[in-house]
Write a protein that holds these residues in place. Sequence first.
Motif, PDB file in Angstrom:
ATOM      1  N   ARG A 145      36.320  61.281 -82.198  1.00  0.00           N
ATOM      2  CA  ARG A 145      35.587  60.045 -81.910  1.00  0.00           C
ATOM      3  C   ARG A 145      35.923  58.910 -82.876  1.00  0.00           C
ATOM      4  O   ARG A 145      36.122  57.772 -82.428  1.00  0.00           O
ATOM      5  CB  ARG A 145      34.077  60.343 -81.907  1.00  0.00           C
ATOM      6  N   PRO A 146      35.970  59.123 -84.188  1.00  0.00           N
ATOM      7  CA  PRO A 146      36.333  58.009 -85.075  1.00  0.00           C
ATOM      8  C   PRO A 146      37.694  57.413 -84.747  1.00  0.00           C
ATOM      9  O   PRO A 146      37.868  56.185 -84.775  1.00  0.00           O
ATOM     10  CB  PRO A 146      36.322  58.660 -86.468  1.00  0.00           C
ATOM     11  N   PRO A 152      28.322  62.456 -78.296  1.00  0.00           N
ATOM     12  CA  PRO A 152      28.095  62.812 -79.707  1.00  0.00           C
ATOM     13  C   PRO A 152      26.716  63.421 -79.952  1.00  0.00           C
ATOM     14  O   PRO A 152      26.435  63.886 -81.059  1.00  0.00           O
ATOM     15  CB  PRO A 152      28.245  61.474 -80.432  1.00  0.00           C
ATOM     16  N   VAL A 173      28.742  53.315 -83.765  1.00  0.00           N
ATOM     17  CA  VAL A 173      29.627  54.064 -84.665  1.00  0.00           C
ATOM     18  C   VAL A 173      29.027  55.420 -85.012  1.00  0.00           C
ATOM     19  O   VAL A 173      29.730  56.439 -85.053  1.00  0.00           O
ATOM     20  CB  VAL A 173      29.908  53.238 -85.938  1.00  0.00           C
ATOM     21  N   GLU A 174      27.713  55.463 -85.230  1.00  0.00           N
ATOM     22  CA  GLU A 174      27.049  56.703 -85.628  1.00  0.00           C
ATOM     23  C   GLU A 174      26.557  57.520 -84.441  1.00  0.00           C
ATOM     24  O   GLU A 174      25.970  58.591 -84.637  1.00  0.00           O
ATOM     25  CB  GLU A 174      25.880  56.367 -86.556  1.00  0.00           C
ATOM     26  N   GLY A 175      26.772  57.022 -83.217  1.00  0.00           N
ATOM     27  CA  GLY A 175      26.368  57.772 -82.028  1.00  0.00           C
ATOM     28  C   GLY A 175      24.871  57.880 -81.858  1.00  0.00           C
ATOM     29  O   GLY A 175      24.368  58.888 -81.345  1.00  0.00           O
ATOM     30  N   ARG A 176      24.122  56.826 -82.259  1.00  0.00           N
ATOM     31  CA  ARG A 176      22.656  56.882 -82.218  1.00  0.00           C
ATOM     32  C   ARG A 176      22.049  55.921 -81.200  1.00  0.00           C
ATOM     33  O   ARG A 176      20.853  55.664 -81.226  1.00  0.00           O
ATOM     34  CB  ARG A 176      22.086  56.564 -83.601  1.00  0.00           C
ATOM     35  N   ARG A 229      31.482  47.903 -83.139  1.00  0.00           N
ATOM     36  CA  ARG A 229      31.375  48.001 -84.594  1.00  0.00           C
ATOM     37  C   ARG A 229      29.934  48.188 -85.054  1.00  0.00           C
ATOM     38  O   ARG A 229      29.684  48.373 -86.254  1.00  0.00           O
ATOM     39  CB  ARG A 229      31.951  46.730 -85.248  1.00  0.00           C
ATOM     40  N   HIS A 230      28.990  48.129 -84.128  1.00  0.00           N
ATOM     41  CA  HIS A 230      27.585  48.235 -84.504  1.00  0.00           C
ATOM     42  C   HIS A 230      27.288  49.654 -85.004  1.00  0.00           C
ATOM     43  O   HIS A 230      27.770  50.640 -84.439  1.00  0.00           O
ATOM     44  CB  HIS A 230      26.697  47.919 -83.289  1.00  0.00           C
ATOM     45  N   PRO A 231      26.493  49.782 -86.075  1.00  0.00           N
ATOM     46  CA  PRO A 231      26.210  51.119 -86.618  1.00  0.00           C
ATOM     47  C   PRO A 231      25.649  52.102 -85.598  1.00  0.00           C
ATOM     48  O   PRO A 231      25.946  53.302 -85.662  1.00  0.00           O
ATOM     49  CB  PRO A 231      25.183  50.824 -87.730  1.00  0.00           C
ATOM     50  N   ARG A 232      24.845  51.618 -84.659  1.00  0.00           N
ATOM     51  CA  ARG A 232      24.273  52.531 -83.666  1.00  0.00           C
ATOM     52  C   ARG A 232      25.360  53.161 -82.789  1.00  0.00           C
ATOM     53  O   ARG A 232      25.241  54.303 -82.352  1.00  0.00           O
ATOM     54  CB  ARG A 232      23.276  51.779 -82.780  1.00  0.00           C
TER      55      ARG A 232
END
Length: 665
Positions: free
Chosen positions: A397-398, A245, A433-436, A428-431
């Motif tokens: 990806r989602p 991503p 999920v957001e690809g960061r 499920r962690h935002p990092r």
Amino acid sequence: MFEKVLIANRGEIACRVIRTCRRLGIRTVAVYSEADAGAQHARLADEAWPIGGARPQDSYLCGERIIEVAKRSGAQAVHPGYGFLSENADFAEAVEAAGLVFIGPKAASMRKMGSKAGAKRLMESHGVPVVPGYAGEDQDPGRLQIEADGIGYPLMIKAAHGGGGKGMRIVRASEDFAAALESCRREAAGAFGRDRVLLERYVEEPRHIEIQVFADSHGKVVHLGERECSAQRRYQKVVEESPSPFLTPELRQRMGAAAVAAARAIDYVNAGTVEFIVGPRGDFHFMEINTRLQVEHPVTELVTGLDLVEWQLRVAAGEPLPLSQGEIRHRGHAIEVRLYAEDPAAGFLPGSGRLETLRLPEPGPHVRLDTGVVEGDTVTVHYDPMIAKLIVHDTDRPRALARLREALADCEVVGPKSNVDFLERLVRHPRIVEGRIHTAYLDRHLDEVLPPEEDAPAELLAAAAVAALLHDEAATRAAARAGSDPHSPWAIADGWRLGHAGERLLCFLHRGQRLELHARGHAGDYRLSGAAGEREVRAARLDGRWLDLILDDRRLRLRARADAGRAFVHDGERRLSLPRVGAYQAEAGAGAGGDDRVRAPMPGRIVLVKAEPGQAVAEGEEVLVMEAMKMELSLRAPRAGVVRAVQAGAGEFVEADAVLLTLEA
């Protein structure tokens, strides 16, 4: 193409190669250790041969025995899988000398990559970007300290020979360098037999991106796109996905070209992986080439639609690559996680034991499972504790992440502890999920994804009780139908008792605590009281793997399974798996012992003893170092005190729970 291939490996990779060979009409030969006599790969192959004791050095690392079996069995080629001898140039050379084909690169190419220092110089000379650092022959600690201070901190110490996260240390200050160097060298010597190191500038918040390359013996080299492996813990990959991503089309093109150049620099043939570290601004640097198939190769297979093992076999047989660079297509998004027998709450300590229950999602168009074990098999202490690789694929990806969450919810492991809870929280962690995510994030913020130590959620506990009640009633009816009088009133499972409404007592264990629930009613309508509080249940139905019920006027649908020994429920985000105990079974007493002993957490070898009788130690002070399941474990004093006795010496093999050190009372 070959008629018969020997697989010089075990576990899921051996099973994977066997299945591809079977599809191509190639007969297979498996080799197995004493510990693997009943293993899946030995059962799947057309024939299987024993090669020695349980320890890898007595079996899977004995190249001469493997070659002897290949010749005696009539195999024409040897597939090394990954791990063990897969990147051993001497083994590849011996296979060729025996008149067999090694399904992998030539020994000369391996040797060019066998030294990280030499590989770095070679890549630099071919225009492949590398990280600044020191890779010189002078390994004197004083010289290394001077070089480290010149490079600046933070920096990384890396074993010059090896991989898999072993022999790597990040150093952030000059005064910490000497101790980190000593530890790194010790681990490298134990894992790879050589303690040479190199130093590199450490890129903060880096991404780990690798490019799958393939080359044939006709001069053609292609890449099959990238895999991002930035979610790591202690340099071990946790989540792998393709495409990344993070990459832009332009950066993807440049990295692919650099990977092809790296493969050409060492005259590469067959499958390999070029690994890069990528900075936040897109600057990328060569790390290493893994001269073998990677554990995470299935994500590349799912996005390209190609079988990389088949490509390996065809290239090794002298055929040209099936496709040119322009013919390789990518579709959708794939993600892989590895299901391990390990305990995240205990520092991810590897586990072992019999898989009493192993339930995994059904494979299909969106879900793939690569596993070398089935329910009833044993995860042994001698090898990597991986249970399965779970890989999902979808159009983007989602959707792939949603598939992964659903697939993980279908997993249940009973026996050794597993990392399923950890993986569910991680994806499920935002990092994520957001690809960061970057490679250092989990080590710094592990508490954000570790399953919390909490009481059983009341709603899930009530659902588990309902699943158990429905199971028990169905089991009673089934037993009655099989009996001599299926219409006997004693076969009615409604909980009725003479003179009063029936009440059943259900008992579970959760984190060592006994939980009791009282239930009145039957056939899906119940009143519950006890550990889950006062609950009313109506219209409950357990159909296959799903439990439907109305709980306190709220309709729920959960994954659920129950039998006489356990109840399992999952509400889509949280899971609860509870052993059932007898209603009148006495509670187990507390374990013997106290906080004055240091015990071996698992079987392993003592590497270093850092305390002696009469020595005063602080709470948490490192007193011994042991090696188990290919990792180094630090054992620490449970409290402050004086050492009374040390009961193990360096080099000694110890069993699990053995007392290694005791403190004065």
